[in-house]
Design a protein around this motif. Structure first.
Motif: not given
Length: 238
Positions: A26-44
């Motif tokens: 698997a390729v994986l990432l803790p969900a906090g990273y994309p959620r942080l980008v999304q909350r900050a106004g970006g597309l992850a």
């Protein structure tokens, strides 16, 4: 509606991960990273390890880049022998993320390194690492907290001018700074907790984990810088 900046985030590559009835690589990432980008106004967009020569075409499609936390950087990249306490190497990820950093700096893409990502930014520019420190990862698998103090006049101090309590989990740290880098925050014990590259390119590394906190300011600053580059569609691949 204006398009949100596209922020690439590097990922882990793990063998034999089990979820549900599946047991697969698997390729994986803790969900906090994309959620942080999304909350900050970006597309992850997640960037799993690939051949290093694919880094420049990948970065050319991005507005900003986050190099995520993860395993220890292999000491060969900064001319050192492994300390017994240094973790096993992640060679494919090292090669891929070093190539991503090089491509982002060459293209002027706003870049944020988080924990391992900050250490890799330092190594990419010729710096070295302390392979073990105490007091910054007390309980395995549990984030601690400690204050960091910004260096006045730096990019980071402009984002967070006050002393801030941050979530932390690391046992290595910046030693000799890479070419052009300056420290922009310290822990109370003197550990360098943020570095940056003064100049036209927005490039910042933080030793802590903003994805584990509610303070959006660092990633919001990245997203604003990425949006300021004026990319509203995918550029042609060179």
């Amino acid at each position: 509606m204006p398009s949100r900046p596209l922020i690439g985030i590097s990922t882990y590559a793990e063998p034999g991960v089990r979820w549900g009835v599946w047991h697969l690589d698997a390729v994986l990432l803790p969900a906090g990273y994309p959620r942080l980008v999304q909350r900050a106004g970006g597309l992850a967009a997640l960037l799993p390890p690939d051949a290093p020569e694919q880094a420049a075409p990948a970065v050319a499609r991005l507005d900003g880049l986050v190099v995520a936390g993860g395993p220890d950087v292999e000491p060969v990249h900064y001319g050192a022998e492994p300390d017994p306490r240094t973790g096993p190497p992640a060679r494919a990820r090292d090669a891929w993320e070093l190539a991503l950093i090089e491509a982002a700096l060459a293209r002027g893409i706003p870049l944020l390194g988080i924990c391992r990502g900050m250490q890799l930014l330092n190594v990419a520019l010729g710096g070295t690492l302390v392979q073990h420190i105490d007091g910054h990862a007390e309980v395995p698998g549990t984030f601690g907290r400690h204050p960091v103090k910004p260096v006045p006049g730096t990019l980071y101090a402009g984002i967070a001018p006050e002393q801030t309590s941050v979530p932390t989990y690391h046992h290595q740290a910046v030693d000799r700074l890479g070419t052009g880098l300056i420290p922009s925050a310290h822990a109370e014990d003197g550990t360098v907790e943020a570095i940056e590259l003064p100049g036209p390119t927005w490039a910042l590394g933080v030793q802590w984990h903003p994805e584990m906190a509610d303070d959006l300011r660092v990633v919001q600053a990245l997203v604003v810088a990425a949006g300021g580059r004026g990319q509203s569609c995918l550029p042609p691949v060179p």
